[in-house]
Design an enzyme around this catalytic site. Sequence first.
Site, PDB file in Angstrom:
ATOM      1  N   GLY A 126       0.812  -1.218   0.000  1.00 32.99           N
ATOM      2  CA  GLY A 126       0.000   0.000   0.000  1.00 32.99           C
ATOM      3  C   GLY A 126       0.842   1.263   0.000  1.00 32.99           C
ATOM      4  O   GLY A 126       0.344   2.345   0.282  1.00 32.99           O
ATOM      5  N   ALA A 127       2.138   1.143  -0.310  1.00 28.89           N
ATOM      6  CA  ALA A 127       3.035   2.301  -0.242  1.00 28.89           C
ATOM      7  C   ALA A 127       3.461   2.784  -1.625  1.00 28.89           C
ATOM      8  O   ALA A 127       4.329   3.642  -1.739  1.00 28.89           O
ATOM      9  CB  ALA A 127       4.273   1.937   0.584  1.00 28.89           C
ATOM     10  N   LEU A 162       5.003   0.997  -3.788  1.00 28.54           N
ATOM     11  CA  LEU A 162       6.340   0.451  -4.065  1.00 28.54           C
ATOM     12  C   LEU A 162       6.245  -0.926  -4.738  1.00 28.54           C
ATOM     13  O   LEU A 162       7.209  -1.670  -4.779  1.00 28.54           O
ATOM     14  CB  LEU A 162       7.161   0.387  -2.770  1.00 28.54           C
ATOM     15  CG  LEU A 162       7.371   1.758  -2.097  1.00 28.54           C
ATOM     16  CD1 LEU A 162       8.050   1.612  -0.737  1.00 28.54           C
ATOM     17  CD2 LEU A 162       8.189   2.695  -2.989  1.00 28.54           C
ATOM     18  N   SER A 172       4.479  -3.870  -4.194  1.00 35.00           N
ATOM     19  CA  SER A 172       4.541  -5.172  -3.538  1.00 35.00           C
ATOM     20  C   SER A 172       3.740  -6.200  -4.334  1.00 35.00           C
ATOM     21  O   SER A 172       4.098  -7.384  -4.368  1.00 35.00           O
ATOM     22  CB  SER A 172       4.015  -5.079  -2.100  1.00 35.00           C
ATOM     23  OG  SER A 172       2.690  -4.620  -2.100  1.00 35.00           O
ATOM     24  N   SER A 173       2.678  -5.773  -5.013  1.00 40.63           N
ATOM     25  CA  SER A 173       1.869  -6.750  -5.751  1.00 40.63           C
ATOM     26  C   SER A 173       2.625  -7.280  -6.964  1.00 40.63           C
ATOM     27  O   SER A 173       2.569  -8.481  -7.263  1.00 40.63           O
ATOM     28  CB  SER A 173       0.510  -6.179  -6.143  1.00 40.63           C
ATOM     29  OG  SER A 173       0.664  -4.953  -6.786  1.00 40.63           O
ATOM     30  N   GLU A 206      -2.459  -9.292 -12.850  1.00 44.58           N
ATOM     31  CA  GLU A 206      -3.020  -8.082 -12.226  1.00 44.58           C
ATOM     32  C   GLU A 206      -4.195  -7.538 -13.022  1.00 44.58           C
ATOM     33  O   GLU A 206      -5.223  -7.165 -12.461  1.00 44.58           O
ATOM     34  CB  GLU A 206      -1.951  -6.984 -12.114  1.00 44.58           C
ATOM     35  CG  GLU A 206      -0.905  -7.354 -11.110  1.00 44.58           C
ATOM     36  CD  GLU A 206      -0.249  -6.175 -10.413  1.00 44.58           C
ATOM     37  OE1 GLU A 206      -0.895  -5.127 -10.197  1.00 44.58           O
ATOM     38  OE2 GLU A 206       0.931  -6.320 -10.074  1.00 44.58           O
ATOM     39  N   ASP A 243       5.693  -1.830 -13.321  1.00 44.48           N
ATOM     40  CA  ASP A 243       6.100  -2.485 -12.070  1.00 44.48           C
ATOM     41  C   ASP A 243       6.669  -3.881 -12.328  1.00 44.48           C
ATOM     42  O   ASP A 243       7.695  -4.266 -11.763  1.00 44.48           O
ATOM     43  CB  ASP A 243       4.903  -2.590 -11.113  1.00 44.48           C
ATOM     44  CG  ASP A 243       4.212  -1.251 -10.926  1.00 44.48           C
ATOM     45  OD1 ASP A 243       4.849  -0.216 -11.168  1.00 44.48           O
ATOM     46  OD2 ASP A 243       3.022  -1.240 -10.552  1.00 44.48           O
ATOM     47  N   TYR A 293      -7.131   5.813 -10.960  1.00 44.03           N
ATOM     48  CA  TYR A 293      -6.168   5.302 -11.946  1.00 44.03           C
ATOM     49  C   TYR A 293      -6.886   4.956 -13.255  1.00 44.03           C
ATOM     50  O   TYR A 293      -6.466   5.326 -14.343  1.00 44.03           O
ATOM     51  CB  TYR A 293      -5.468   4.072 -11.362  1.00 44.03           C
ATOM     52  CG  TYR A 293      -4.334   3.553 -12.212  1.00 44.03           C
ATOM     53  CD1 TYR A 293      -3.022   3.932 -11.955  1.00 44.03           C
ATOM     54  CD2 TYR A 293      -4.573   2.686 -13.278  1.00 44.03           C
ATOM     55  CE1 TYR A 293      -1.971   3.453 -12.737  1.00 44.03           C
ATOM     56  CE2 TYR A 293      -3.547   2.204 -14.059  1.00 44.03           C
ATOM     57  CZ  TYR A 293      -2.247   2.579 -13.782  1.00 44.03           C
ATOM     58  OH  TYR A 293      -1.220   2.107 -14.561  1.00 44.03           O
TER      59      TYR A 293
HETATM   60  C1  GLA Z   1       1.103   1.956 -10.898  1.00 41.30           C
HETATM   61  C2  GLA Z   1       0.881   1.006 -12.079  1.00 41.30           C
HETATM   62  C3  GLA Z   1       1.971   1.188 -13.138  1.00 41.30           C
HETATM   63  C4  GLA Z   1       2.151   2.650 -13.516  1.00 41.30           C
HETATM   64  C5  GLA Z   1       2.280   3.517 -12.262  1.00 41.30           C
HETATM   65  C6  GLA Z   1       2.308   4.992 -12.576  1.00 41.30           C
HETATM   66  O1  GLA Z   1       2.263   1.602 -10.213  1.00 41.30           O
HETATM   67  O2  GLA Z   1       0.891  -0.319 -11.627  1.00 41.30           O
HETATM   68  O3  GLA Z   1       1.659   0.410 -14.268  1.00 41.30           O
HETATM   69  O4  GLA Z   1       1.138   3.091 -14.354  1.00 41.30           O
HETATM   70  O5  GLA Z   1       1.204   3.291 -11.354  1.00 41.30           O
HETATM   71  O6  GLA Z   1       3.473   5.331 -13.245  1.00 41.30           O
END
Ligand code: GLA
Length: 388
Positions: free
Chosen positions: A124-125, A127, A129-130, A162, A174, A226
């Site tokens: 949830g940060a 960073l 993790s998923s 995801e 990510d 998002y």
């Molecule tokens: C999340 C999404 C990524 C990217 C970023 C924003 O981390 O998982 O795919 O779009 O936001 O840069």
Amino acid sequence: MTDAAAAERVAAAFADSFGQQSEGVWAAPGRVNVIGEHTDYNGGFVLPVALPHTIRAAVARRDDGLLVLASAQHLGARAEVAVADLEPGRPEGWAGYPAGVVHALAGRVPGGLSILVDGDVPSGAGLSSSAALSCSVALAVRDLLDLDLDADALIDVARRAENDFVGAPTGALDQSASVLCTAGHALFLDTRDGTREQVPLDLAAAGLALLVIDTGTTHDHAEGGYRDRRRECERAAERLGVDLLREIEDVAALDPLADGSDEGDVLLRRARHVVTEDARVLQVVATLRGDADPRVIGPVLTAGHESLRDDFEISVPLVDACVEAALAAGAHGARMVGGGFGGSVVALIEAGAADDITGAVTERFAREQHRAPRTFVVIPSAGARRLA
Ligand code: GLA
């Protein structure tokens, strides 16, 4: 924790949970993006580094057709489902990511799997993790079942887990960072064609550091926000007659979006963020490749934050306060990272300044009645790998 200690810990937890030994242990890291936010689903540029924090998966094959999932962080919360019965959305929560990976490999997982995951990527940060979870399991299943999947195919399997199974409409930033990053480098990735370059990132040699500040705030509307931004970018591209906003290099080419309507104004600002952010990635990469003082990257990061705050409108007051406090305490630049609506800030700071900047942000948060942030200096680390 060393890789060896981490492997031992997860293997021991697996043995406790399943009463047998695992056949191997794999790890995949979280990431922090230096610059290049919300460019990935627009075919643009990103520049992430892998964190030393990882999710580890200990795995063994089964012959009863079941996928059994356990987690050292959610003791007692075991998920059990027949591989043949996997369908998007079930199981939910953390178990959805490994289940999504197995679902994405449908038909290629004979028998079943026992998987136990453990990790230290803050969740949830912002960073990732998923993605660390999905990528560690994807790599484990590939190696264990000897599947013919290269790095790009692995990234795709983790992203589909995801997007299609968990239902989060992310780009591939990510998962790409988690699989492709290497120690001591930032990954310069062109998300349109997958071209990549490992850019050496030795900030310590210049007396600098990257500080991650986890603000400890997340918002319920993060996922909806998002999704909305993604749709707005697609609509802007459509109106401009391009497949992806990446194809636009000059903000003047966005003028046709400004048709006097409120919607036109919103689309213009969303697209302007993406076009200027791509340019910022190129600018930072050029600086890192050359011999300029990396301190000049600072204002580029701060400009990225302002663009996410004002044009993309995905920052929140506490994150803005964090950026302001870090800059006021001497950071060369600071910006929010990840999807937005909370999460972490990354700041470019003098190597010895982490405590002062953490102190300044903590004081500012106390004034806002918010608990102290968690901070750490980023060591650009290795991507997904087998540990044992
Ligand atoms: C999340 C999404 C990524 C990217 C970023 C924003 O981390 O998982 O795919 O779009 O936001 O840069």
